[in-house]
Design a protein around this motif. Structure first.
Motif, short mmCIF file in Angstrom:
data_model
loop_
_atom_site.label_atom_id
_atom_site.label_comp_id
_atom_site.label_asym_id
_atom_site.label_seq_id
_atom_site.Cartn_x
_atom_site.Cartn_y
_atom_site.Cartn_z
N TYR A 20 20.42 18.10 -44.38
CA TYR A 20 21.28 18.74 -43.37
C TYR A 20 21.71 17.77 -42.26
N LYS A 21 21.59 16.50 -42.49
CA LYS A 21 21.87 15.58 -41.38
C LYS A 21 23.33 15.63 -40.93
N ILE B 230 10.38 20.18 -45.03
CA ILE B 230 11.19 19.91 -43.85
C ILE B 230 11.70 18.47 -43.79
N ARG C 246 15.69 17.99 -43.51
CA ARG C 246 16.38 17.35 -42.35
C ARG C 246 17.39 16.32 -42.85
N LEU D 28 22.68 22.01 -36.46
CA LEU D 28 21.28 22.26 -36.80
C LEU D 28 20.43 21.12 -36.23
N VAL D 29 19.74 21.39 -35.15
CA VAL D 29 19.00 20.33 -34.46
C VAL D 29 17.50 20.45 -34.71
N GLU D 30 16.97 21.61 -34.43
CA GLU D 30 15.53 21.79 -34.53
C GLU D 30 15.11 22.08 -35.97
N ASN D 31 13.84 21.82 -36.25
CA ASN D 31 13.31 22.18 -37.58
C ASN D 31 13.55 23.66 -37.84
N SER D 32 13.37 24.47 -36.80
CA SER D 32 13.53 25.92 -36.99
C SER D 32 14.98 26.26 -37.36
N ARG E 74 25.03 18.32 -40.51
CA ARG E 74 25.27 19.56 -39.76
C ARG E 74 24.81 19.36 -38.31
N GLU E 75 25.77 19.06 -37.44
CA GLU E 75 25.44 18.77 -36.03
C GLU E 75 24.86 19.99 -35.32
N ILE F 120 17.00 24.36 -39.06
CA ILE F 120 17.19 23.89 -40.44
C ILE F 120 16.50 24.85 -41.43
N ILE F 121 15.31 25.27 -41.08
CA ILE F 121 14.56 26.18 -41.95
C ILE F 121 15.30 27.51 -42.09
#
Lengths: 451, 250
Positions: A83-84, A76, A80, A89-93, A86-87, A95-96
């Motif tokens: 994927y920084k 993770i 993160r 995608l905020v939470e770890n979930s 990608r606005e 991104i995963i």
């Protein structure tokens, strides 16, 4: 063509199998990591997951998603960062989930060999049968003429496959250990004709997959099975010797205890045979016998077990099937009695007590494998314990001494026969691949041999 | 106001164990007690020390993010599970991140000061092992400025914040000195826990705690300046206490 380019089109043969599914998992995750890099946005990635059965391929897809999720969870911090931009995608979930979707989109399950056409890296993890492997690789080479082949064979010499298919050195032994996603060890076997660029690429990829590479030379069985198969023969030889007094099941029970408890290994030798599969072990012995001059590896006990249908191995979910031992909750609970034609449970009667009594008192300082695994004073504790094994009069300690000395002889011979380049390589394979606390070439063997 | 206008007493305290990794009872893949269990155990432990639950005038329960960790809102409505006599009494849930339990106490104190109640049952409860740490970090991140900081925050949002502070301390006092200090801090925390049967680290039998605490931080898997031992673990548990005025104490 560099590794990045080759990773765009990859195939795994036997992708629904025990080893193939793990290899496919590692590759899907690695290819997805490449895919999400901004500089690779115009590239298309395809991992052809080939197996003979559609049903098994469905199982592969069900296996891959949760496993890739686990990989994403562990990665993770890096994800993160990746994927920084990608606005959304905020939470770890978030991104995963995004990463898992990328990885799954790379996987192309198929039961048709032709779908691999144009693949640049081909991982072979099909049945451990030379003729079948050669036949399949020949068909593949006709449609993937530039591919590099990485075979997961654990016993067949790479030269035999190379010459049998006519690959001209575009093949290397790439022996993952089970399960590939967890085991850090990778045995890398190059033949005399393996192209240097294949070795270089294989080494680079192993680094990306975070594997610890040990080099083995191209002699059947290589280091891991070269040691394991002969280790089995020692144990079954002792079973034959003890059967008169303890009965065959009692002797199997005793030797499983000696190899696990007395030698402080993660599992006993018969449990390990079941883990690998009785038939797989027999097959490897046959291959080694075929390709190693002057040595016959045959095991009467394994042959009789196989004849009785006792096979071991694992279920699709990774749980252990009954084999030479019976398992309850993943733990040994009985031994298959060939005379009786069924399992004798440890809990039934006093037959195990008879074997325990014969083994006698455990030498002082013994500890469970798990307890010593992370112990910073492990070496010191092992030295004290094996000193006590050396001086103990107990029968079990004697069996442990003989076992320890034999394990070292086998390992020494792997070095002197040129299978391994050094004692460190043998010890590295046995500690990293078999999770032994100490390599077979050790000071303890000398200590007990002197006793 | 410089001093309280009524004396407030805290009594009949009750703690459950702090369940999580490290406790022998904890197994991540096996079913575990939920909110109801902890609320009841802590609350009933407090009420058992007074003669009758009917003597409680109000209840306050403090909790952070049960709606995400447990898919459960309106925790105040769960308080009568402690004792049916709490039904129809004024019950309220308060939330203030890590200070939620403290807010439950201060809210109870306000009711007593306002002469709205003479006895208040205050409970704090958390059940956070319902999700893996990597997802729990997102939920706990809600204690920060989520809209403004979560996206650019560390995967482990709050450890990331503390890691930044540790980094500043390394710069000011030197890495070795600060790391040793934090390792001693960890060692002391576990030694204390070994004295308390309900503590999460009570079963921790690591021989060399200081050496564990000295583990170098690994930014690839966690934070740049702190290791796992520098962080408190995720726990499930609850505490309860009865707050009372002098009249309530009678």
């Amino acid at each position: 063509m560099d590794l990045d380019a080759r990773l765009e089109k990859v195939a795994v043969l036997g992708a629904a199998g025990k080893m193939g599914s793990g290899i496919a998992l590692l590759l899907a995750a690695e290819m997805a990591k490449q895919k999400i890099k901004p500089e690779n946005k115009d590239r298309t990635y395809a991992l052809h997951a080939i197996d003979v059965s559609d049903e098994a391929l469905c199982g592969l897809v069900s296996y891959l998603r949760p496993q890739i999720t686990k990989i994403a969870e562990k990665s993770i911090v890096a994800l993160r960062e990746a994927y920084k931009g990608r606005e959304d995608l905020v939470e770890n979930s978030d991104i995963i989930t995004a990463f898992v979707d990328e990885a799954m989109s790379v996987v192309r399950p198929s039961s048709k060999l032709e779908s691999t056409a144009g693949s640049r890296l081909i991982f072979e993890a099909i049945i451990e049968n030379k003729d079948i492997k050669i036949d399949v690789l020949k068909k593949l080479d006709a449609i993937c003429p530039d591919a590099y082949y990485l075979t997961n064979t654990s016993s067949i010499p790479i030269t035999v496959l190379d010459e049998g298919v006519g690959l001209g050195g575009r093949i290397i032994g790439y022996h993952f250990y089970n399960p590939p996603a967890v085991q850090k060890l990778l045995e890398l076997i190059s033949s005399k004709s393996t192209l240097p660029e294949v070795v270089e690429l294989g080494t680079e990829l192993a680094g990306r997959l975070r594997k610890k590479v040990f080099l083995a030379n191209d002699i059947a069985g290589f280091i891991g099975n070269g040691h394991f198969m002969r280790d089995i023969l020692h144990a079954t030889g002792e079973v034959a010797r003890l059967s008169g007094e303890l009965g065959e099941a009692g002797a199997v029970y005793a030797m499983n205890r000696v190899s696990q408890d007395y030698l402080i290994r993660p599992m006993g030798i018969f449990q390990l045979i079941d883990y690998v599969g009785v038939d797989v072990c027999r097959f490897i012995m046959q291959v080694m016998t075929e390709h190693i001059e002057g040595e016959t590896l045959e095991d009467d006990l394994l042959d009789r077990m196989a004849e009785a249908g006792v096979m071991g191995g694992q279920y699709a979910n990774g749980s252990q099937k009954d084999g030479i031992l019976k398992y309850e909750g993943g733990r040994p609970a009985g031994v298959y009695d060939l005379e009786k034609g069924g399992y004798r449970l440890f809990a039934d009667g006093d037959w195990t007590a008879k074997s325990d009594e014969k083994l006698g008192a455990m030498p002082e300082g013994n500890a469970a494998w798990r307890a010593l695994l992370m112990d910073p004073k492990k070496e010191q504790k092992l030295a004290t314990y094996f000193g006590n094994v050396a001086s103990s009069d107990a029968f079990g300690a004697g069996l442990a001494r003989t076992y320890l000395v034999r394990a070292k002889e086998i390992a020494d011979k792997l070095v002197s026969d040129g299978v391994a380049n050094s004692p460190e390589d043998v010890n590295g394979v046995m500690t990293n691949g078999f999770y032994h606390l100490y390599g077979p070439i050790n000071e303890y063997a000398g200590l007990v041999a002197a006793a | 106001m410089k001093k309280l206008r009524r004396r407030i007493f805290a009594t009949a305290g009750s703690n459950t164990i702090s369940l999580g990794t490290g406790r022998k009872e904890f197994h991540p893949k096996k079913p575990r007690p939920g909110l109801e269990h902890y609320i009841k155990e802590a609350g009933q432990g407090a009420l058992a020390q007074i003669n009758d639950a009917d003597n409680i005038d109000e209840g306050v329960i403090g909790n952070f993010m049960a709606a995400r960790f447990n898919r459960q809102g309106n925790l105040a409505a769960m308080m009568p599970m402690v004792d049916a006599k709490l039904e129809y009494k004024p019950l309220i849930r308060v939330e203030g991140a890590c200070g939620s339990g403290g807010l439950a106490i201060s809210t109870g104190a306000k009711s007593i000061l306002a002469e709205m109640a003479d006895t208040v049952l205050a409970i704090g409860v958390e059940v956070q092992n319902t999700v893996k740490a990597v997802y729990g970090a997102d939920i706990l991140g809600g204690a920060g400025y989520y809209a403004g900081q979560r996206k650019n925050g560390h995967a482990y949002f709050f450890p990331g914040k503390f890691s930044d502070r540790a980094g500043a301390a390394y710069e000011k006092y030197g890495y070795d000195k600060v790391r040793e200090a934090m390792a001693r801090w960890y060692e002391r925390a576990v030694l204390n826990a070994r004295e308390c049967p309900k503590a999460q680290e009570h079963h921790n039998s690591t021989e060399d705690l200081f050496a564990a605490g000295m583990t170098p931080p690994n930014p690839k898997t966690f934070c740049e300046h702190i290791n796992f031992y520098d962080c408190s673990k995720v726990s499930d548990g609850a505490s309860a206490v009865i707050l009372a005025s002098e009249e309530g104490l009678d």
